[in-house]
Design a protein around this motif. Structure first.
Motif, PDB file in Angstrom:
ATOM      1  N   ALA A  62     -10.824   6.018   0.601  1.00 33.09           N
ATOM      2  CA  ALA A  62     -10.507   4.664   1.034  1.00 33.09           C
ATOM      3  C   ALA A  62     -11.494   3.718   0.356  1.00 33.09           C
ATOM      4  O   ALA A  62     -12.706   3.943   0.385  1.00 33.09           O
ATOM      5  CB  ALA A  62     -10.631   4.541   2.542  1.00 33.09           C
ATOM      6  N   ILE A  63     -10.965   2.677  -0.266  1.00 31.37           N
ATOM      7  CA  ILE A  63     -11.800   1.641  -0.861  1.00 31.37           C
ATOM      8  C   ILE A  63     -11.917   0.524   0.165  1.00 31.37           C
ATOM      9  O   ILE A  63     -10.890   0.018   0.655  1.00 31.37           O
ATOM     10  CB  ILE A  63     -11.176   1.088  -2.172  1.00 31.37           C
ATOM     11  N   PRO A  90       0.215   7.613   0.303  1.00 29.19           N
ATOM     12  CA  PRO A  90      -0.578   8.447   1.211  1.00 29.19           C
ATOM     13  C   PRO A  90      -1.203   7.670   2.357  1.00 29.19           C
ATOM     14  O   PRO A  90      -1.461   8.216   3.415  1.00 29.19           O
ATOM     15  CB  PRO A  90      -1.676   9.034   0.316  1.00 29.19           C
ATOM     16  N   GLN A  91      -1.416   6.388   2.170  1.00 26.93           N
ATOM     17  CA  GLN A  91      -2.012   5.570   3.221  1.00 26.93           C
ATOM     18  C   GLN A  91      -1.064   5.425   4.406  1.00 26.93           C
ATOM     19  O   GLN A  91      -1.490   5.265   5.534  1.00 26.93           O
ATOM     20  CB  GLN A  91      -2.351   4.187   2.659  1.00 26.93           C
ATOM     21  N   PHE A  92       0.240   5.494   4.156  1.00 24.05           N
ATOM     22  CA  PHE A  92       1.226   5.328   5.215  1.00 24.05           C
ATOM     23  C   PHE A  92       1.798   6.642   5.717  1.00 24.05           C
ATOM     24  O   PHE A  92       2.410   6.685   6.777  1.00 24.05           O
ATOM     25  CB  PHE A  92       2.389   4.455   4.727  1.00 24.05           C
ATOM     26  N   TYR A 150     -10.990  10.418   2.933  1.00 23.77           N
ATOM     27  CA  TYR A 150     -10.644   9.721   4.172  1.00 23.77           C
ATOM     28  C   TYR A 150      -9.192   9.947   4.587  1.00 23.77           C
ATOM     29  O   TYR A 150      -8.887  10.068   5.758  1.00 23.77           O
ATOM     30  CB  TYR A 150     -10.922   8.228   3.989  1.00 23.77           C
ATOM     31  N   TYR A 151      -8.296   9.979   3.619  1.00 26.03           N
ATOM     32  CA  TYR A 151      -6.868  10.093   3.915  1.00 26.03           C
ATOM     33  C   TYR A 151      -6.433  11.560   3.946  1.00 26.03           C
ATOM     34  O   TYR A 151      -7.113  12.428   3.391  1.00 26.03           O
ATOM     35  CB  TYR A 151      -6.060   9.316   2.872  1.00 26.03           C
ATOM     36  N   PRO A 152      -5.292  11.850   4.603  1.00 23.50           N
ATOM     37  CA  PRO A 152      -4.825  13.241   4.714  1.00 23.50           C
ATOM     38  C   PRO A 152      -4.671  13.966   3.377  1.00 23.50           C
ATOM     39  O   PRO A 152      -4.816  15.182   3.315  1.00 23.50           O
ATOM     40  CB  PRO A 152      -3.471  13.107   5.414  1.00 23.50           C
ATOM     41  N   ASP A 153      -4.414  13.208   2.293  1.00 22.32           N
ATOM     42  CA  ASP A 153      -4.269  13.844   0.981  1.00 22.32           C
ATOM     43  C   ASP A 153      -5.615  14.050   0.291  1.00 22.32           C
ATOM     44  O   ASP A 153      -5.666  14.484  -0.849  1.00 22.32           O
ATOM     45  CB  ASP A 153      -3.348  13.022   0.086  1.00 22.32           C
ATOM     46  N   HIS A 211      -6.064   2.833  -0.061  1.00 20.50           N
ATOM     47  CA  HIS A 211      -6.152   4.113  -0.768  1.00 20.50           C
ATOM     48  C   HIS A 211      -6.518   3.842  -2.229  1.00 20.50           C
ATOM     49  O   HIS A 211      -6.004   2.919  -2.853  1.00 20.50           O
ATOM     50  CB  HIS A 211      -4.815   4.846  -0.686  1.00 20.50           C
ATOM     51  N   GLU A 212      -7.414   4.645  -2.753  1.00 19.41           N
ATOM     52  CA  GLU A 212      -7.894   4.456  -4.130  1.00 19.41           C
ATOM     53  C   GLU A 212      -6.772   4.446  -5.160  1.00 19.41           C
ATOM     54  O   GLU A 212      -6.887   3.792  -6.202  1.00 19.41           O
ATOM     55  CB  GLU A 212      -8.907   5.548  -4.486  1.00 19.41           C
TER      56      GLU A 212
END
Length: 141
Positions: free
Chosen positions: A135-136, A24-26, A128-131, A104-105
């Motif tokens: 965010a850590i 999900p981070q990418f 924080y992320y679209p999903d 991402h966690e």
């Protein structure tokens, strides 16, 4: 061999990112974002045979700290120490300066590697992320 990244490396950087599309981070990254990161900041890559990029870090160096904005390893080359080596190179750029990054966690393998490399959790950005993932935030001296 570690080399500075150039804008001409954008396609191979994107190939590595695409290989992590399930992360999900990418997933929200776009070509123009990666190109802008390469233009605005700096980057280091670990190359095999002078041409095969296996891992990279994009970062911005400030007077007080270094902020890592994007990093990844080719999935077929993970667990060979390439990223750990790049993180050591980043430390040498501005010795005794803080290094910041986020992850991402759900990316437990990356989190374990950061913690083994001396990073520690300093905060969280919820949803924080679209999903909707958190965010850590990590820091290292």
């Amino acid at each position: 061999m570690v080399q500075k990244l150039k804008l001409s490396h954008v396609n191979v950087v994107l190939e590595i990112i695409e290989a992590h599309a399930q992360n999900p981070q990418f997933s929200a990254l776009k070509v123009e974002n990666v190109r802008a990161e390469l233009q605005a900041g700096q980057g280091l890559g670990f190359f095999e045979s002078y041409s095969l990029l296996v891992a990279f870090i994009l970062y911005k160096a400030f007077d007080s700290h270094i902020e890592i904005s994007l990093l990844a390893t080719n999935p077929t080359k993970e667990h060979h120490g390439f990223m750990r080596g790049l993180l050591e190179q980043i430390r040498e750029i501005k010795p005794r300066r803080e290094i910041w990054l986020e992850v991402h966690e759900s990316n437990l393998r990356a989190r374990q590697m950061y913690e083994k490399s001396g990073f520690f959790i300093v905060g969280r950005r919820f949803a924080y992320y679209p999903d909707g993932g958190t965010a850590i935030l990590y820091n290292c001296l």
